[in-house]
Design an enzyme around this catalytic site. Structure first.
Site, mmCIF file in Angstrom:
data_model
loop_
_atom_site.group_PDB
_atom_site.id
_atom_site.type_symbol
_atom_site.label_atom_id
_atom_site.label_comp_id
_atom_site.label_asym_id
_atom_site.label_seq_id
_atom_site.Cartn_x
_atom_site.Cartn_y
_atom_site.Cartn_z
ATOM 1 N N GLU A 1 0.910 -0.982 0.173
ATOM 2 C CA GLU A 1 -0.165 -0.024 -0.076
ATOM 3 C C GLU A 1 0.810 1.186 -0.029
ATOM 4 O O GLU A 1 0.549 2.125 -0.726
ATOM 5 C CB GLU A 1 -0.830 -0.048 1.267
ATOM 6 C CG GLU A 1 -1.673 1.372 1.287
ATOM 7 C CD GLU A 1 -2.054 1.632 2.775
ATOM 8 O OE1 GLU A 1 -2.247 2.672 3.282
ATOM 9 O OE2 GLU A 1 -1.901 0.660 3.771
ATOM 10 N N ASP B 1 0.861 4.041 -3.243
ATOM 11 C CA ASP B 1 0.327 5.272 -3.029
ATOM 12 C C ASP B 1 1.387 6.220 -3.859
ATOM 13 O O ASP B 1 0.882 7.050 -4.498
ATOM 14 C CB ASP B 1 0.492 5.646 -1.533
ATOM 15 C CG ASP B 1 0.148 7.107 -1.163
ATOM 16 O OD1 ASP B 1 -1.145 7.506 -1.339
ATOM 17 O OD2 ASP B 1 0.961 8.037 -0.934
ATOM 18 N N ASP C 1 -6.917 1.193 0.419
ATOM 19 C CA ASP C 1 -5.612 0.589 0.830
ATOM 20 C C ASP C 1 -5.159 -0.639 -0.001
ATOM 21 O O ASP C 1 -4.377 -0.898 -0.645
ATOM 22 C CB ASP C 1 -5.575 -0.004 2.255
ATOM 23 C CG ASP C 1 -5.537 1.561 3.158
ATOM 24 O OD1 ASP C 1 -5.517 2.565 2.848
ATOM 25 O OD2 ASP C 1 -5.553 1.289 4.467
ATOM 26 N N GLU D 1 -4.580 0.387 -3.682
ATOM 27 C CA GLU D 1 -3.040 1.034 -3.717
ATOM 28 C C GLU D 1 -2.173 -0.416 -3.756
ATOM 29 O O GLU D 1 -1.201 -0.160 -4.574
ATOM 30 C CB GLU D 1 -2.864 1.884 -2.757
ATOM 31 C CG GLU D 1 -3.454 3.470 -2.850
ATOM 32 C CD GLU D 1 -3.365 4.331 -1.749
ATOM 33 O OE1 GLU D 1 -3.505 5.526 -2.068
ATOM 34 O OE2 GLU D 1 -2.900 3.708 -0.553
#
Length: 240
Positions: free
Chosen positions: A54, A58, A127, A130
């Protein structure tokens, strides 16, 4: 699957997203929530959670979005670019992307999260989305990650443009309406580029006087930028 965890086989997700992993463990990792790991802790072959992926996803998402809007919205200043990126990569938008591919059904969750509707919780969905981006990036490189992300963010950017357009134009319209005889109009003055990548130039005119000029990949976007430019000529109460 018949145990109380009940998640879909990840091969179905590969078909949905149109990418087949060389390293299946990466996708499995991306789909594993920390609550599942905590319940399986100590068991043989216990998986890792998707938290590290995650973190990476991002950043991959941010660079892909930033690169796209930087190259395609040349009339936007740093503040505009930041606002658009923030709207596209926010939890709410990412959770919508995740729902579009039914991502929640593939996530391995702990029993406690399952019974409290964790599969539909925006934070868990965003989450995991990502994490899937990072898994694709690690397995197939930035180009494959872009192919997964771009079709989704382009539509989200258009929605953001529409909201911004309504804001700038409505503010300019309110100013024009203070004097009934004033005529505010938007005029197309230039159009160029190939059919799939047109660039439009619009002028915001008040009684034929040009107040602002805007450029965009749609007439709506160009009108937005023209209205924004025109608003600089008027003292605007930012708290209004």
């Amino acid at each position: 699957m018949h145990d109380h965890y009940e998640y879909k086989d990840q091969s179905g997700l590969e078909r949905v997203i149109g990418y087949e992993f060389k390293n299946k463990t990466l996708l499995e990792n991306a789909l594993t929530h920390s609550s599942y790991c905590n319940e399986k802790r100590g068991a043989e072959g216990a998986p890792s959670s998707n938290e590290r992926l995650e973190f990476l996803g991002d950043s991959v998402l941010s660079i892909v979005v930033s690169d796209h809007i930087y190259k395609n919205y040349s009339s936007f200043d740093e503040g505009d670019l930041t606002k658009v990126r923030a709207a596209v990569v926010c939890e709410k938008t990412l959770a919508e992307f995740a729902r579009d591919i039914d991502l929640g059904s593939y996530i391995k969750l702990g029993h406690g999260e399952i019974v409290t509707n964790g599969r539909s919780r925006p934070s868990i969905l965003s989450d995991a989305f990502e994490a899937v981006i990072a898994a694709i990036y690690l397995d197939g490189g930035i180009k494959n990650a872009e192919q997964f992300i771009l079709p989704k963010i382009k539509n989200a950017i258009r929605k953001t443009m529409k909201k911004g357009n309504e804001d700038y134009k409505s503010r300019l319209q309110q100013i024009a309406q203070e004097t009934p005889e004033e005529l505010l109009e938007y005029v197309l003055v230039d159009e160029k580029g190939p059919p799939h990548d047109r660039v439009f130039t619009m002028e915001a005119r008040l009684n034929s006087n040009v107040l602002g000029t805007g450029v965009g990949h749609s007439k709506r976007e160009a009108e937005q930028m023209a209205a924004k430019e025109a608003l600089k000529l008027f003292p605007v109460d930012e708290n209004a």
